[in-house]
Design a protein around this motif. Structure first.
Motif, short mmCIF file in Angstrom:
data_model
loop_
_atom_site.label_atom_id
_atom_site.label_comp_id
_atom_site.label_asym_id
_atom_site.label_seq_id
_atom_site.Cartn_x
_atom_site.Cartn_y
_atom_site.Cartn_z
N ASP A 1 0.86 -1.18 0.00
CA ASP A 1 0.00 0.00 0.00
C ASP A 1 0.90 1.23 0.00
O ASP A 1 1.51 1.57 1.01
N TRP A 2 0.98 1.89 -1.16
CA TRP A 2 1.89 3.03 -1.33
C TRP A 2 1.54 4.17 -0.37
O TRP A 2 2.40 4.74 0.29
N ASP A 3 0.25 4.50 -0.28
CA ASP A 3 -0.17 5.66 0.52
C ASP A 3 0.06 5.46 2.01
O ASP A 3 0.47 6.38 2.72
N ASN A 4 -0.21 4.25 2.51
CA ASN A 4 -0.15 4.01 3.96
C ASN A 4 1.16 3.36 4.41
O ASN A 4 1.34 3.10 5.60
N SER B 1 6.83 10.75 -9.03
CA SER B 1 5.48 11.28 -8.85
C SER B 1 4.58 10.91 -10.02
O SER B 1 3.37 10.69 -9.85
N ARG C 1 3.54 7.39 -9.47
CA ARG C 1 2.54 7.33 -8.40
C ARG C 1 1.14 7.56 -8.96
O ARG C 1 0.17 6.92 -8.51
N GLU C 2 1.00 8.42 -9.94
CA GLU C 2 -0.31 8.68 -10.54
C GLU C 2 -0.84 7.46 -11.27
O GLU C 2 -2.06 7.26 -11.36
N GLY D 1 -2.84 4.78 -8.63
CA GLY D 1 -4.18 4.98 -8.10
C GLY D 1 -4.20 4.73 -6.61
O GLY D 1 -3.20 4.89 -5.91
N LYS D 2 -5.33 4.31 -6.08
CA LYS D 2 -5.51 4.16 -4.63
C LYS D 2 -5.36 2.72 -4.15
O LYS D 2 -5.39 2.46 -2.95
N LYS D 3 -5.21 1.79 -5.03
CA LYS D 3 -5.21 0.38 -4.63
C LYS D 3 -3.82 -0.09 -4.21
O LYS D 3 -2.81 0.55 -4.50
N SER D 4 -3.79 -1.23 -3.52
CA SER D 4 -2.52 -1.89 -3.22
C SER D 4 -1.99 -2.53 -4.50
O SER D 4 -2.75 -2.90 -5.40
#
Length: 728
Positions: free
Chosen positions: A95-98, A174, A177-178, A181-184
């Motif tokens: 999970d990139w975001d978390n 960056s 990263r786009e 998206g939001k998924k793992s």
């Protein structure tokens, strides 16, 4: 400031960020070449440092599968899915975001513990309108915060693309990263515990070092961190944004540099502006000199028989970016043939800037794959301005190029760097690449070139070279001697047929004043009463390895001391009186006369600072203990400086396990200690009093002060420090 000749890497990052950027950039370019070719690039790797690198290898047909593993009996599983070879990988959902990862498969049963350094490798499909490259792999450097039931919480400190060998594959993180998206996303984890020394192939070593350098933050960000709270004396070793491997590699790059490098300022009010050379617009300038007193002495000896007005010549030397990492450590030589030797064996120089710059591989463009990703300078090319002994008839060739076979007949004096500047200007930008249009050289004496061998700048422009930068060319005249006033009050250049003796006759007082300033010192070798100093018996822990290492150092220093003028060397050892090779008494002397320390010494009637060096049980793997015996210095809290602690020990990272390398020579240690004591940042060294009374520092107070200084900076002490205080 001299890189590698200062108190700590933190100090150098704060005070000379562009020079640190320069050193890292040169190293990265040299690694790029070594990793991508069979020859060229970096010549010496950091050895014996225990440098831990990730279990990531470069896919290469030259590497047999058995060489992918450090321990072939233990490691049997690899994957080659992510444009690299991953050794002992764990398959995860990331999970990139978390900054979390769930372990999916662990075939080699790798244990991940809290605090362990790892790399997460993820490959993402290109979802942009431009389908090239079709996918991009990102490496996430992280420390394990927790591991609960195969669910990892990570502190990700750096993300970067895999070092590539084609600029077409460079994509900004960056942008990738786009695409996520939001998924793992699926990924792999590898650990950070292969020793660089154990890798069998040099190109794999180079690739591993490129990965670590790619994980470094920019020098500007390091500097911002170090300056964010100066009261706490922050250190990179304590920063949670850098792995231990990246700090150690950065320390090696800086401390292994053997040259004096300092940027020439563009600021009108800066004293270093008088050192600026005009006629090389658009290039950053750095003062540059090899740090070997032995080579300096040989160069001066070669000048003695030169009876011309101009004892030296200027000439350019261009070389690819991948060569400068070695050049600034070993000097110019001709051990490698890169462009042929049509005019004989030797070092090639040109009097034409535009010709030499062609050999730097600069044609207005550069392969960005060899640029350190976080560089602010983004160096395209580098070229040096060199001083040569003015004896072209003795060169291998003088036309159309100078070809010099005697390496000690040359000295690099300036380094010119073509900078692309930051690709994306940001708040931590710290460089200026614009050369002022207005040339103001009022009051700056000029180095007058030999009219028969004039060197030119960019596009054939005339050079204005300040004489300050070329003291070797001194011919017994001061700055005013180079010209006289004719009857009209205009400057008249002394003709070249007026030799050195004529000038001395015409200007005896000026010549004498110049000679006194340059060659005399009030220090007299062999006058120190050694009976008043500690005399230790040889230690019981003396080993064959340490005795052999010290014997080599002593022989080397004896040779340097015997061939170098005392005032140029600045240190003295009475080798005939050494009874215990594990204890040296060293005198530092002939400091710059304008230093507050030198003025205090003169008032106190002192001509030297007396040091003691004790070599510990682990030498050369552990650093020597260095302290001042006499005189006593003013403590820092009372306005003193010079990196001398309240107990007389030297406050230098170099002299702790955190900064020491077995590759350090004692010549470089003496140079660095002298530079540290001479430093005026943050404040100059001062004596405790100018009415001298012999009150020596004791070994006990020196060791205790050394412990306190190391604790304050977060430096690791040698395990055998107790040896320093024995037999006091």
């Amino acid at each position: 400031m001299s890189l590698g000749l200062g108190p700590s890497i933190d100090y150098e990052i704060v005070n000379q960020p562009n020079v640190v950027d320069l050193l890292v950039s040169f190293c990265y370019a040299s690694l790029y070449t070594r990793a991508s070719s069979t020859d060229g690039g970096i010549r010496e790797f950091p050895t014996g440092l225990g440098l831990q690198v990730p279990k990531i290898r470069k896919p290469d047909s030259r590497t047999p599968e058995s060489n992918l593993y450090v321990d072939s009996q233990k490691h049997r599983y690899v994957t080659k899915k992510h444009a690299v070879v991953l050794v002992d990988p764990l398959e995860v959902d990331f999970d990139w975001d978390n900054s979390t990862a769930k372990i999916v498969s662990n075939p080699n049963e790798v244990d991940l513990e809290e605090g362990q350094w790892i790399v997460v490798s993820t490959t993402v499909l290109n979802k942009s309108p431009n389908p090239f490259p079709p996918e991009q792999t990102i490496l996430h450097h992280a420390r394990v915060v927790s591991n609960i039931s195969n669910s990892l919480h990570l502190n990700v400190v750096s993300r970067h693309t895999i070092p590539t060998f084609s600029e077409w594959f460079n994509v900004d993180v960056s942008t990738v990263r786009e695409w996520v998206g939001k998924k793992s996303i699926p990924g792999y984890i590898v650990t950070y515990d292969d020793d660089l020394d154990d890798l069998r192939d040099e190109y794999q070593k180079a690739f591993s070092m490129m990965i670590i350098l790619a994980s470094l933050p920019s020098v500007a960000k390091m500097r911002t961190y170090l300056m964010s709270n100066q009261l706490q004396q922050l250190a990179l070793a304590k920063w949670n944004k850098m792995s231990r491997a990246s700090v150690n590699l950065l320390r090696w790059i800086i401390s292994s540099n053997r040259s004096y490098i300092v940027q020439v300022s563009e600021e009108q009010t800066d004293a270093r502006r008088r050192e600026k050379i005009y006629g090389v617009d658009g290039w950053l300038q750095f003062r540059f000199a090899q740090g070997s007193p032995e080579k300096e002495g040989l160069f001066r000896q070669a000048l003695e028989p030169i009876k011309k007005r101009q004892k030296t010549l200027l000439a350019w030397h261009g070389s690819g970016l991948d060569n400068w990492h070695s050049i600034i450590r070993q000097g110019l030589d001709f051990s490698r043939t890169l462009h042929g030797r049509a005019h004989g064996n030797g070092i090639y120089f040109s009097r034409t800037f535009d010709y030499s710059v062609g050999y730097s591989n600069y044609q207005g463009t550069v392969n960005t794959a060899q640029i350190w990703p976080h560089s602010s300078l983004r160096i395209q090319a580098a070229i040096s301005l060199n001083e040569l002994v003015n004896s072209p008839k003795d060169f291998v060739s003088a036309e159309p190029y100078f070809v010099v076979q005697e390496c000690h007949w040359t000295q690099c004096k300036y380094l010119f760097v073509k900078s692309m500047g930051e690709s994306k200007p940001g708040p931590d930008k710290n460089i200026t690449t614009v050369t002022p249009k207005v040339v103001n050289t009022d009051g700056v004496p000029e180095f007058v070139q030999d009219p028969d061998w004039v060197t030119t700048g960019t596009h054939g422009s005339m050079l204005f070279v300040p004489k300050y930068a070329f003291p070797s060319a001194g011919d017994g005249r001061d700055d005013a001697v180079g010209s006289r006033k004719n009857e009209l009050g205009e400057s008249e250049i002394i003709s070249s047929d007026e030799d050195e003796e004529d000038v001395k006759f015409l200007y005896p007082q000026k010549a004498l004043r110049q000679a006194i300033q340059t060659y005399e010192t009030d220090f007299r070798p062999g006058t120190l009463d050694l009976s008043t100093l500690p005399q230790l018996a040889p230690p019981s822990y003396a080993t064959e390895i340490s005795q052999k290492a010290l014997g080599q150092e002593i022989r080397k220093l004896q040779k340097i001391q015997s061939t170098t003028s005392p005032h140029l060397l600045g240190w003295y050892i009475n080798f005939e009186e050494i009874r215990n090779m594990f204890q040296w008494i060293v005198e530092l002397h002939s400091f710059e006369q304008t230093l507050p320390l030198a003025l205090d010494m003169k008032k106190a009637g002192l001509t030297s600072i007396v040091l003691e060096i004790r070599f510990l049980r682990g030498f050369p793997m552990s650093p020597p203990f260095v302290r001042v015996i006499r005189p006593r210095f003013l403590p820092f809290i009372q306005g003193g400086g010079g990196h001398v602690t309240a107990g007389g020990a030297l406050c230098m990272e170099l002299l702790t396990n955190s900064g020491w390398s077995p590759a350090n020579s004692m010549e470089s240690v003496l140079l660095q200690v002298r530079m540290a004591i001479s430093s005026v940042d943050p404040q100059p060294a001062r004596l405790e009093g100018t009415t001298y009374t012999q009150r020596d520092y004791s070994i006990g107070e020196a060791v205790e002060a050394y412990r306190r200084a190391a604790a304050n900076h977060g430096w690791e002490l040698p395990a055998d420090l107790l040896d320093a205080s024995l037999n006091a």
